[in-house]
Design a protein around this motif. Structure first.
Motif, short mmCIF file in Angstrom:
data_model
loop_
_atom_site.label_atom_id
_atom_site.label_comp_id
_atom_site.label_asym_id
_atom_site.label_seq_id
_atom_site.Cartn_x
_atom_site.Cartn_y
_atom_site.Cartn_z
N UNK A 1 -6.71 -0.37 16.37
CA UNK A 1 -7.51 -0.25 14.84
C UNK A 1 -6.84 0.17 14.03
N UNK A 2 -6.48 1.14 14.12
CA UNK A 2 -6.30 2.05 13.14
C UNK A 2 -5.01 2.23 11.55
N UNK A 3 -4.27 1.74 12.20
CA UNK A 3 -3.24 1.10 11.24
C UNK A 3 -3.48 -0.23 10.44
N UNK A 4 -3.97 -1.05 11.21
CA UNK A 4 -4.78 -2.37 10.71
C UNK A 4 -5.30 -2.02 9.23
N UNK A 5 -6.65 -1.36 10.49
CA UNK A 5 -8.00 -0.70 9.28
C UNK A 5 -7.22 0.14 7.98
N UNK A 6 -6.16 0.91 8.05
CA UNK A 6 -5.92 1.52 6.65
C UNK A 6 -5.52 0.44 5.99
N UNK A 7 -4.37 -0.11 6.97
CA UNK A 7 -3.50 -1.04 5.21
C UNK A 7 -4.27 -2.13 4.64
N UNK A 8 -5.07 -2.57 5.59
CA UNK A 8 -6.34 -3.57 5.28
C UNK A 8 -7.46 -2.72 4.21
N UNK A 9 -7.68 -1.92 4.44
CA UNK A 9 -8.53 -1.32 3.47
C UNK A 9 -7.79 -1.36 2.40
N UNK A 10 -6.78 -0.71 1.93
CA UNK A 10 -5.36 -0.60 0.64
C UNK A 10 -5.82 -2.03 0.00
N UNK A 11 -5.26 -3.32 1.30
CA UNK A 11 -4.62 -3.93 0.23
C UNK A 11 -6.24 -4.57 -0.77
N UNK A 12 -7.36 -4.17 0.05
CA UNK A 12 -8.59 -5.07 -0.78
C UNK A 12 -8.40 -4.33 -2.10
N UNK A 13 -8.55 -2.79 -1.98
CA UNK A 13 -8.29 -2.16 -3.22
C UNK A 13 -7.53 -2.52 -4.02
N UNK A 14 -5.97 -2.24 -3.52
CA UNK A 14 -5.34 -2.92 -4.72
C UNK A 14 -5.62 -4.42 -5.23
N UNK A 15 -6.00 -5.30 -4.90
CA UNK A 15 -6.26 -6.67 -5.13
C UNK A 15 -7.05 -6.19 -6.17
N UNK A 16 -8.22 -5.91 -5.95
CA UNK A 16 -9.33 -5.30 -7.26
C UNK A 16 -8.84 -4.56 -8.67
N UNK A 17 -8.00 -4.16 -8.16
CA UNK A 17 -7.52 -3.51 -9.36
C UNK A 17 -6.73 -4.75 -10.05
N UNK A 18 -6.56 -5.65 -9.69
CA UNK A 18 -5.20 -6.55 -9.94
C UNK A 18 -3.67 -5.95 -10.02
N UNK A 19 -3.47 -5.41 -8.65
CA UNK A 19 -1.97 -5.28 -7.92
C UNK A 19 -1.37 -7.11 -8.00
N UNK A 20 -0.12 -7.12 -8.53
CA UNK A 20 0.70 -8.17 -7.95
C UNK A 20 1.28 -8.06 -6.88
N UNK A 21 1.78 -7.19 -6.55
CA UNK A 21 3.09 -6.53 -5.88
C UNK A 21 2.73 -5.31 -4.75
N UNK A 22 2.85 -5.56 -3.76
CA UNK A 22 3.11 -4.29 -2.76
C UNK A 22 3.86 -3.90 -2.41
N UNK A 23 4.81 -2.94 -1.96
CA UNK A 23 6.21 -2.55 -1.72
C UNK A 23 5.60 -1.31 0.14
N UNK A 24 6.29 -2.65 0.72
CA UNK A 24 6.21 -0.90 1.93
C UNK A 24 7.33 -1.75 2.71
N UNK A 25 7.87 -0.83 3.76
CA UNK A 25 8.81 -0.79 5.19
C UNK A 25 8.16 -1.03 6.68
N UNK A 26 8.43 -1.63 7.04
CA UNK A 26 8.06 -1.98 8.56
C UNK A 26 9.36 -1.81 9.45
N UNK A 27 9.32 -1.63 10.84
CA UNK A 27 9.90 -2.22 12.26
C UNK A 27 8.69 -3.23 12.76
#
Length: 131
Positions: A74-100
């Motif tokens: 759950x660790x990776x998913x929880x980190x990303x989910x929590x971050x996405x919620x915070x970014x959305x609350x700030x009005x962030x429209x785009x998030x860039x990341x890379x993943x295999x």
């Protein structure tokens, strides 16, 4: 967890130069966001960290590191989910990341659910040596 713990995690598991990570953890102009970056702690010990840079309506997940014993949990998913919620609350429209997508299917699933758009696909060449 302290900035030193996060710095050690990034150096040990991502190979970042210690000076670069330490400087960016201070939250300087080009540093990681101290309010949007995330850490995962279990039983008082740092098990993962996600580092974000943020500029108005665009954010970038610059690094995610999870201790080997906690990968594919759950660790990776929880980190990303929590971050996405915070970014959305700030009005962030785009998030860039890379993943295999082979090694990190949980990240790929989050991207699909969020209707992410793939900007580029990297292929890594390899040579089979057992012939």
């Amino acid at each position: 967890s302290s900035p030193g713990d996060v710095c050690r995690l990034m150096i040990d598991y991502l190979g970042y130069p210690s000076e670069q990570v330490a400087e960016r953890l201070r939250g300087t102009e080009h540093g990681f966001s101290q309010t949007l970056s995330r850490v995962a702690v279990m039983e008082g010990k740092l098990v993962g960290a996600l580092l974000i840079t943020y500029r108005k309506t665009i954010a970038s997940i610059d690094a995610t590191a999870v201790l080997p014993a906690h990968r594919h949990t759950w660790v990776n998913t929880a980190l990303k989910y929590s971050a996405m919620e915070a970014l959305s609350a700030r009005g962030v429209e785009r998030v860039r990341f890379s993943a295999n997508t082979v090694e990190h299917p949980d990240t790929a699933k989050i991207a699909v659910r969020a209707e992410a758009r793939i900007l580029s696909t990297l292929r890594q060449p390899f040579l089979i040596l057992d012939r």
